[in-house]
Design an enzyme around this catalytic site. Structure first.
Site, PDB file in Angstrom:
ATOM      1  N   ASP A 125       0.855  -1.057   0.023  1.00 47.37           N
ATOM      2  CA  ASP A 125       0.028   0.026  -0.045  1.00 47.37           C
ATOM      3  C   ASP A 125       0.885   1.374  -0.230  1.00 47.37           C
ATOM      4  OD1 ASP A 125      -2.838   0.964   0.325  1.00 47.37           O
ATOM      5  OD2 ASP A 125      -1.915   2.026   2.001  1.00 47.37           O
TER       6      ASP A 125
ATOM      7  N   GLU B 114       1.559   0.487  -4.709  1.00 48.81           N
ATOM      8  CA  GLU B 114       1.000   1.888  -5.425  1.00 48.81           C
ATOM      9  C   GLU B 114       2.273   2.732  -5.303  1.00 48.81           C
ATOM     10  OE1 GLU B 114      -3.491   2.163  -3.844  1.00 48.81           O
ATOM     11  OE2 GLU B 114      -1.922   2.076  -2.341  1.00 48.81           O
TER      12      GLU B 114
END
Ligand code: CA
Length: 637
Positions: free
Chosen positions: A331, A360
């Protein structure tokens, strides 16, 4: 206030490099080691139960100061199953906390548990091997799933609703016999299941999981599983065994398991174990002592500090070793420093060469506590070539800008140049080194579901038209070069519709009625058609290595725009020594005729059907209906 933590002097004095932080159980004794360099004293508190506030202290064992800011203690005898915390004096206060390295815990993760991890292994665990060998990332297809969403709806036919064990149930079906759960996933053609957070998160009360739902992007304890997914959150060993059972079940069906890890922030900054035991150490702050919030969650992890770096590297290695995982999805990896990611990948891959890594790579504003620290953002991809990144280029091109949900994308009628489409299809987004770094997607847990984005951009569209545009999107996304990824249920036209009739664009704590996968949708003819379409596209991808090209130069050499094709078609020509493939996309409302190059072609994809072995043969001119893809293959002699 805590700037000293990031100075060379502090790091030189207090960087501990041993591999024994946390506790080491044996039948004869349990050893503890805590890193708390600013503490004046420390002790281990042993408890009978794992429930915070219960008055059942067994003993408090003083810890001795040891090297590099660590404290050690020893408890003689067999303490397996006993709960524990650390109590330290720091800054004039006494603080009690769970061990940041706790491998097991009681309900809601407030007390750690001493554990014989071998006692948590399910039958057959010692023989479990990685289902997918080391290979190009472009050979993989990733399916993003929330543990609870899979089974919680009544139509799932799954007994262990909302639990890890729901992933282990074989041959489940809807009342009318459509496969659900594990059986459904196995028939898709995906290679990896990525589970949304399965570490211990804080936002769901494990004693009453029915009272709340959350995606789980709020880490409480990094090195143990979430208790609300276990059948007994009070006994620290149960959640560990049941998660391993889920991994084993997926492995038995040849599926890899990817864990979604969230090291970039914690749930409650100053209630997080590390920040309690070593005040503020885990989090970035600016020169005024204000926490940095680039993660939009109130605190950013100071991964550039030596013992945070070590904590993250240790944590990922622990999950890889202990839980037999096959990959990690990071993340907002753009908030983690490059050096930490390099070390994670190198140390984990040394033992587990099949492991995959992606995240990400968004560039967020954050307050680094040291100068000249590169972060693992997309534009630094060359420094971490084995780390993939979510491809927002193909996402926004196909479905429309993430910053305005009412805007159409290519799949909903927006004009896009052929050159841009070619770059997307080739897996060359501009920021990545090779297609192996491009995780291609048109839906994930974040933002609107694909169905809902199309519906919002085109309010007049019927369900049939939305289904048609969804298949068009899937054909482009799943056949593009890179690593295909989709949110569970996209293949069933999943929708997150609210009672108001609006679509939920951020369902992180919405009820099960919004988030659950509704297997009853499988009764719908359009849903069935779409599901079979996805299966066929993935079969086609497996059949032809041209769709799985792993390097940018080969993608540029083998894939071009076909010449002299009529508007509004975009036709890609893929060619290697064995074959030529034409992949045509018609985003317009009306049918268009395309003249095929000479010879006979096997048609594998039309607007409503896919078949890797060929639906029909064609030569000369073919008609490509509006809003549809067309793929044809010609073998070379
Ligand atoms: Ca929890």
């Amino acid at each position: 206030m805590f700037q000293e933590y990031s100075t060379p002097a502090f790091e030189k004095k207090y960087t501990y490099t041993g591999n024994d932080l946390g506790h080491q159980w044996s039948p004869e004794q349990t050893l503890f080691r805590l890193w708390a360099p600013t503490a004046a004293d420390a002790c281990v508190c042993l408890y009978r139960s794992g429930t915070e506030g219960t008055d059942d202290l067994i003993d408090a064992i003083p810890m001795c100061a040891d090297v590099c800011g660590t404290w050690v203690a020893r408890a003689e005898g067999d303490w397996n199953g006993t709960y524990y915390t650390y109590k330290v004096s720091v800054g004039g206060k006494t603080v009690e906390s769970i061990d940041p390295y706790a491998a097991a815990a009681g309900v809601n993760g407030r007390r750690g548990m001493i554990i014989d991890l071998r006692g948590t292994d399910p039958q057959g665990w010692d023989k479990d091997t990685p289902p997918i060998p080391p290979r190009s990332e472009t050979d993989n297809v990733i399916y993003e799933l929330h543990v609870r969403d899979l089974s919680i709806d009544a139509s799932s036919g799954i007994d262990a609703k909302g639990k890890f064990l729901g992933l282990t149930e074989e041959n489940t079906a809807t009342p009318s016999g459509h496969p659900t759960g594990l059986a459904h996933i196995c028939q898709l053609g995906v290679t990896h299941v990525q589970l949304l957070p399965i570490y211990d998160y804080g936002s769901v009360d494990e004693a009453h999981p029915e009272k709340g739902y959350n995606w789980g992007y709020d880490p409480e304890n990094y090195n143990l599983p979430e208790g609300s997914y276990s059948t007994d959150p009070y006994n620290g060993s149960v959640r560990i065994r049941e998660l391993k059972q889920a991994v084993l079940a997926l492995h038995k069906h040849g599926l890899g398991v990817v864990m979604d890890v969230v090291y970039n922030h914690v749930y409650h900054s100053f209630d997080f174990s590390v920040n309690k035991l070593v005040p503020g150490y885990f989090s970035r702050e600016d020169a005024n002592g204000k926490l940095s919030g680039g993660s939009c969650c109130g605190n950013d992890t100071a991964s550039e500090r030596s013992m945070v770096h070590k904590f993250i590297v240790d944590s990922v290695n622990y999950w890889a070793d202990e839980y037999h995982l096959d990959g990690f999805r990071f993340d907002i990896v753009g908030l983690i420093d490059v050096q930490t990611m390099q070390e994670i990948i190198a140390t984990v891959r040394q033992k587990h060469p099949h492991m995959i890594f992606y995240g990400e790579g968004w560039d967020m504003a954050t307050e680094l506590t040291k100068p000249d620290v590169p972060l693992a953002v997309q534009s630094n991809g060359a420094m971490v070539p084995e780390l993939g990144f979510f491809n927002d280029t193909i996402r926004d091109t196909l479905r429309g800008s993430i910053f305005d949900r009412s805007l159409p994308g290519y799949i909903s009628g927006a004009p896009v140049s052929r050159e841009q489409l070619l770059n997307c299809f080739r897996g060359v987004a501009g920021w990545n080194q090779s297609p192996t770094q491009a995780v291609n997607y048109v839906s994930c847990h974040d933002d609107l579901a694909l169905h809902d984005r199309i519906a919002q951009a085109l309010p007049q569209a019927t369900e049939d038209e939305i289904a048609r545009r969804s298949r068009f999107a899937a054909a482009f996304n799943l056949l593009s070069i890179g690593v295909p990824f989709f949110q569970a249920g996209e293949e069933m036209l999943r929708s997150k519709k609210l009672k108001s009739g609006k679509y939920d664009s951020n369902s992180y704590r919405s009820p099960d009625s919004v988030n659950s996968i509704k297997w009853s949708r499988l009764e719908d003819a359009q849903v069935q058609k779409t599901l079979r379409y996805y299966q066929g596209l993935l079969a086609l991808r497996r059949e032809h290595s041209l769709f799985r090209i792993a390097d940018a130069a080969a993608a540029e050499r083998c894939i071009s725009l076909a010449e002299n094709t009529p508007e509004p078609l975009t036709v890609f020509r893929l060619e290697d020594k064995k074959e030529i493939i034409l992949a045509a996309f018609n985003p317009g409302q009306d049918g268009v005729n395309l003249s095929l190059p000479a010879g006979s072609w096997q048609v594998c994809v039309t607007d409503e059907q896919t078949d890797a072995q060929g639906l029909s043969s064609a030569q000369g001119e073919v008609s490509i209906p509006g809003i549809s893809a067309f793929v044809a293959v010609q073998a070379k002699d």
